[in-house]
Design a protein around this motif. Structure first.
Motif, PDB file in Angstrom:
ATOM      1  N   LYS A  17       0.834  -1.220   0.000  1.00  0.00           N
ATOM      2  CA  LYS A  17       0.000   0.000   0.000  1.00  0.00           C
ATOM      3  C   LYS A  17       0.861   1.259   0.000  1.00  0.00           C
ATOM      4  O   LYS A  17       0.628   2.201  -0.761  1.00  0.00           O
ATOM      5  N   HIS A  18       1.864   1.273   0.848  1.00  0.00           N
ATOM      6  CA  HIS A  18       2.679   2.479   0.998  1.00  0.00           C
ATOM      7  C   HIS A  18       3.645   2.666  -0.167  1.00  0.00           C
ATOM      8  O   HIS A  18       3.988   3.805  -0.512  1.00  0.00           O
ATOM      9  N   HIS A  41      -9.051   7.055   6.352  1.00  0.00           N
ATOM     10  CA  HIS A  41      -8.888   6.178   7.522  1.00  0.00           C
ATOM     11  C   HIS A  41      -7.395   6.172   7.828  1.00  0.00           C
ATOM     12  O   HIS A  41      -6.669   5.258   7.449  1.00  0.00           O
ATOM     13  N   GLY A 101       2.990   5.721   9.329  1.00  0.00           N
ATOM     14  CA  GLY A 101       1.745   5.360   8.663  1.00  0.00           C
ATOM     15  C   GLY A 101       1.510   6.250   7.450  1.00  0.00           C
ATOM     16  O   GLY A 101       2.309   7.145   7.135  1.00  0.00           O
ATOM     17  N   SER A 102       0.371   6.024   6.805  1.00  0.00           N
ATOM     18  CA  SER A 102       0.118   6.719   5.534  1.00  0.00           C
ATOM     19  C   SER A 102       0.149   8.247   5.649  1.00  0.00           C
ATOM     20  O   SER A 102       0.725   8.913   4.766  1.00  0.00           O
ATOM     21  N   GLU A 120      -9.474  10.264  11.186  1.00  0.00           N
ATOM     22  CA  GLU A 120      -9.399   9.055  12.021  1.00  0.00           C
ATOM     23  C   GLU A 120     -10.457   9.160  13.100  1.00  0.00           C
ATOM     24  O   GLU A 120     -10.572  10.193  13.757  1.00  0.00           O
ATOM     25  N   ASP A 145     -15.775  10.541  10.789  1.00  0.00           N
ATOM     26  CA  ASP A 145     -15.999   9.274  10.088  1.00  0.00           C
ATOM     27  C   ASP A 145     -15.429   9.387   8.660  1.00  0.00           C
ATOM     28  O   ASP A 145     -15.723  10.340   7.926  1.00  0.00           O
ATOM     29  N   GLY A 146     -14.630   8.420   8.290  1.00  0.00           N
ATOM     30  CA  GLY A 146     -13.938   8.476   7.001  1.00  0.00           C
ATOM     31  C   GLY A 146     -14.865   8.477   5.806  1.00  0.00           C
ATOM     32  O   GLY A 146     -14.582   9.090   4.768  1.00  0.00           O
ATOM     33  N   ASP A 166      -8.813   3.501   3.233  1.00  0.00           N
ATOM     34  CA  ASP A 166      -8.144   2.339   3.824  1.00  0.00           C
ATOM     35  C   ASP A 166      -8.872   1.893   5.091  1.00  0.00           C
ATOM     36  O   ASP A 166      -8.333   1.964   6.199  1.00  0.00           O
TER      37      ASP A 166
HETATM   38  C1  LIG Z   1      -6.047   0.077   8.166  1.00  0.00           C
HETATM   39  S1  LIG Z   1      -6.040   1.293   9.390  1.00  0.00           S
HETATM   40  C2  LIG Z   1      -5.346   2.690   8.620  1.00  0.00           C
HETATM   41  C3  LIG Z   1      -3.904   2.601   8.281  1.00  0.00           C
HETATM   42  C4  LIG Z   1      -3.328   3.826   7.634  1.00  0.00           C
HETATM   43  N1  LIG Z   1      -4.144   4.258   6.502  1.00  0.00           N
HETATM   44  C5  LIG Z   1      -1.937   3.549   7.147  1.00  0.00           C
HETATM   45  O1  LIG Z   1      -1.775   3.112   5.998  1.00  0.00           O
HETATM   46  O2  LIG Z   1      -0.982   3.811   7.881  1.00  0.00           O
HETATM   47  C6  LIG Z   1      -7.720   1.771   9.466  1.00  0.00           C
HETATM   48  C7  LIG Z   1      -7.993   2.879  10.457  1.00  0.00           C
HETATM   49  O3  LIG Z   1      -9.335   3.321  10.306  1.00  0.00           O
HETATM   50  C8  LIG Z   1      -9.817   3.695  11.583  1.00  0.00           C
HETATM   51  N2  LIG Z   1     -11.287   3.726  11.497  1.00  0.00           N
HETATM   52  C9  LIG Z   1     -12.179   2.750  11.758  1.00  0.00           C
HETATM   53  N3  LIG Z   1     -13.427   3.162  11.438  1.00  0.00           N
HETATM   54  C10 LIG Z   1     -13.296   4.433  10.967  1.00  0.00           C
HETATM   55  C11 LIG Z   1     -14.214   5.379  10.456  1.00  0.00           C
HETATM   56  N4  LIG Z   1     -15.523   5.103  10.361  1.00  0.00           N
HETATM   57  N5  LIG Z   1     -13.733   6.556  10.039  1.00  0.00           N
HETATM   58  C12 LIG Z   1     -12.428   6.868  10.127  1.00  0.00           C
HETATM   59  N6  LIG Z   1     -11.506   6.007  10.601  1.00  0.00           N
HETATM   60  C13 LIG Z   1     -11.935   4.793  11.010  1.00  0.00           C
HETATM   61  C14 LIG Z   1      -9.242   2.669  12.512  1.00  0.00           C
HETATM   62  O4  LIG Z   1      -9.228   3.139  13.842  1.00  0.00           O
HETATM   63  C15 LIG Z   1      -7.834   2.494  11.916  1.00  0.00           C
HETATM   64  O5  LIG Z   1      -6.927   3.342  12.555  1.00  0.00           O
END
Ligand SMILES: C[S@@+](CC[C@H](N)C(=O)[O-])C[C@H]1O[C@@H](n2cnc3c(N)ncnc32)[C@H](O)[C@@H]1O
Length: 285
Positions: A17-18, A41, A101-102, A120, A145-146, A166
């Motif tokens: 992904k990165h 996210h 992270g991203s 987040e 919310d994402g 993500d």
């Molecule tokens: C796979 S991780 C993200 C990793 C990050 N994008 C990276 O690549 O470093 C998914 C994240 O989404 C967050 N999350 C869960 N539900 C969410 C929502 N409805 N809106 C935003 N973030 C959310 C989780 O807490 C988690 O930190």
């Protein structure tokens, strides 16, 4: 919301992904016009590889650790340099103990004129994200919310940029939400670059997702997938994928070079399988 990315940071799925995210950003930097990164996210922004979560799963050892230690041919190293340099910058003493992270990776590649919105929702991750990036005037960390953010923040004023979607895939229906979220956002911002992450646990489910996307009448959709033969014994995560919508024109060939190397470096047994295919090309209407 039980998902904690700290258990998985730097694993093989993060590496793929990165790598893709950084290649997209490198390409966006080629034109002087400003761009925006929207990370729906975003996670915590920084992960402690020596901490209890990463220590419990040790997933990073078959991901970023293998890549950092690998002997890479010069052209491969050059393509990975923006990513590996950002990882190295987090580990100045040469020991791999931290992983960006991203949002942190995105920040490492932003120029003065570019901006990042990182979203987040989980409170502890959101607080960590804020601490990590809020002092940077080009970045905003937002506890939202994402899926709401995806529709609220497109199109960005710059009209150039990338949206990383993500989600944690801890609830049923995430494949549907991805397809629906992309459809609605693309209607508002058809020229944006979108990167949609998904897990490969059940091949039939992934195939159905790919077929659904191919029917969306959205042009220029590239499917990027890496499945590892011996991965997933504990987690069921056998591989991971990204759908890149409107990818930079160089991305396909860059990934054609990079993905087999990533598969070889991160496989524990037989080399993993790579998928790189267009779900839709130029004209989808
Ligand atoms: C796979 S991780 C993200 C990793 C990050 N994008 C990276 O690549 O470093 C998914 C994240 O989404 C967050 N999350 C869960 N539900 C969410 C929502 N409805 N809106 C935003 N973030 C959310 C989780 O807490 C988690 O930190």
């Amino acid at each position: 919301m039980n998902y904690r990315h700290a258990y998985h940071a730097g694993n093989f799925a993060d590496v793929v992904k990165h790598t893709v995210l950084c290649r997209v950003l490198v390409n966006l930097r080629e034109k002087p016009a400003a761009f925006r990164v929207i990370d729906t996210h975003a996670g915590a922004g920084r992960y402690d590889l020596a901490g209890p979560e990463a220590g419990k799963t040790q997933e990073w050892r078959d991901g970023i650790e293998r890549l950092v230690r690998a002997k890479l041919a010069d052209p491969i190293r050059a393509l990975l340099a923006p990513y590996l340099d950002a990882v190295a910058a987090r580990n100045p003493d040469g020991r791999l103990t931290a992983y960006p992270g991203s949002p942190a990776l995105a920040l490492s590649l932003l120029r003065r004129q570019d901006r990042l919105i990182a979203c987040e929702l989980e409170p502890r991750a959101a607080a960590a994200l804020k601490g990590e990036i809020a002092s940077n005037p080009r970045a905003k960390a937002i506890a939202i919310d994402g899926w709401t953010a995806l529709q609220a923040y497109v199109p960005p004023t710059e009209r150039r940029g990338v949206v990383l979607i993500d989600p944690p895939f801890e609830q049923p229906g995430e494949f549907d939400r991805l397809a629906e979220g992309l459809t609605a956002a693309h209607r508002k911002w058809p020229t944006g670059i979108y990167l949609l992450w998904y897990p490969v646990k059940d091949q039939a489910e992934v195939a159905a997702f790919a077929r659904r996307l191919a029917r969306l009448r959205i042009a220029k959709m590239l499917r990027v997938e890496l499945t590892l033969a011996n991965a997933g014994a504990d987690t069921g995560l056998r591989g991971s994928g990204l759908i890149a919508v409107n990818p930079p024109w160089t991305l396909h060939d860059e990934l054609k070079t990079l993905l087999p190397v990533l598969a070889e470096v991160m496989s524990r047994g037989p080399t993993g399988a790579v998928t790189l295919e267009w779900l839709a090309r130029e004209s989808a209407s």
